[in-house]
Design an enzyme around this catalytic site. Sequence first.
Site, PDB file in Angstrom:
ATOM      1  N   HIS A 159       5.115  60.839  16.834  1.00  0.00           N
ATOM      2  CA  HIS A 159       5.166  60.712  18.222  1.00  0.00           C
ATOM      3  C   HIS A 159       3.727  61.369  19.046  1.00  0.00           C
ATOM      4  CE1 HIS A 159       9.853  60.947  18.294  1.00  0.00           C
ATOM      5  NE2 HIS A 159       9.433  60.111  17.546  1.00  0.00           N
ATOM      6  N   ARG A 221       9.087  59.856  25.790  1.00  0.00           N
ATOM      7  CA  ARG A 221       9.543  60.471  24.290  1.00  0.00           C
ATOM      8  C   ARG A 221       8.157  60.088  23.608  1.00  0.00           C
ATOM      9  NH1 ARG A 221      11.383  57.671  19.884  1.00  0.00           N
ATOM     10  NH2 ARG A 221      12.573  59.011  18.283  1.00  0.00           N
ATOM     11  N   GLY A 240      12.177  54.518  22.154  1.00  0.00           N
ATOM     12  CA  GLY A 240      13.435  55.392  22.371  1.00  0.00           C
ATOM     13  C   GLY A 240      13.912  55.921  21.211  1.00  0.00           C
ATOM     14  N   GLU A 246      11.862  51.347  26.152  1.00  0.00           N
ATOM     15  CA  GLU A 246      11.763  51.086  27.628  1.00  0.00           C
ATOM     16  C   GLU A 246      10.618  50.789  28.168  1.00  0.00           C
ATOM     17  OE1 GLU A 246      14.462  55.723  28.637  1.00  0.00           O
ATOM     18  OE2 GLU A 246      12.366  55.084  29.213  1.00  0.00           O
TER      19      GLU A 246
END
Length: 364
Positions: A159, A221, A240, A246
């Site tokens: 991430h 996120r 997600g 999203e």
Amino acid sequence: MKRVLVVFVMLILLLVGCSSNKQQDDALNNNDKHNTPLIQQENDELEVLAENLNIPWSIEKSDHIFYLTERSGSIVKIENGEMERQTVELKKELATASEAGLLGFVLAPDFKQSNLAYAYYTFEDRSGQFNRLITLRFEDNVWREEKILLDNIPSGTYHHGGRIKIGPDGKLYATVGDASDRKIAQDPNSLGGKILRMNLDGSIPNDNPFSDSYVYSYGHRNPQGITWLPDGVLYASEHGNDANDEINRIEAGQNYGWPIIEGDEEQDGLVTPVFTSGDDSTWAPSGMDYYNGKLYAAALRGTAVLEFDLELGEYREVINGLGRVRDVLIEGDYLYFISNNTDGRGNPQENDDKLYRILLSEVN
């Protein structure tokens, strides 16, 4: 005489039969053609502009020249069908963690005169692993890190975010993931789980929503795509948690909910996405662009280019069958996109990864 007549009749029947079989074959071929799924017809119109790319991440274009970043630390120049892998000299060691490396890249507005660009990369040093935003200058056929705009952006196992673009307001925007530490997305003092906004010199704009802060929106996120509508409205794509990917309309100072809500969940003070993949499916959306009332997003786990109709509130796949897709770019009448099958999570096809082009009229 009778024998000749019999032979003649047999020849006539044979010719008629052959003609009938040919007509049946032609009819079957025509039926096959018309019954072919639409996406296959669209894929037939694809052009491959470059191949044998090494985990490409971002597409930039200046006139007819393409510049693609590769996570391994190169910038690929593509001009008139010729591909050149250019060296990038960074001041820190490029991280090799999953999803990390040389990520976002955008050319300066005056690139033709200045040879300047902006980049986002993940690095490692004695103090740990971080992301940074820098300027790169192209000299003597080498891209060299010149100036640090923002340093020590949170990184982690996964991430990293990493998409950067210059908005219609002339500001530099960057998407930052939560660095696998979900609580920092809600922490106003952390740059993780945010969309950032800065001046091109790295300073904080006076009109940012939070005083003396790069943070433009929070509660994200792992956002990996941003694009603007002609009226200046900003949209972003976001990964997600397993599902519930999203597409969000981004407004200054707003909280997009992670990890408090996800998908269609609602809570006062938190923004629910415009589109979500739902509880049972995933897109893993990445780069985005806009054209004629629709958003186009690269989908990694969704292995497609997705089209989101903002007026109808519907979406569909417009390209598939090519594996993971990392970034998209729309210019003129064309949609450009890059596959990402060599990133360790895909199944590389022959000569992957590739830069593709298709007429937008072929996908609409």
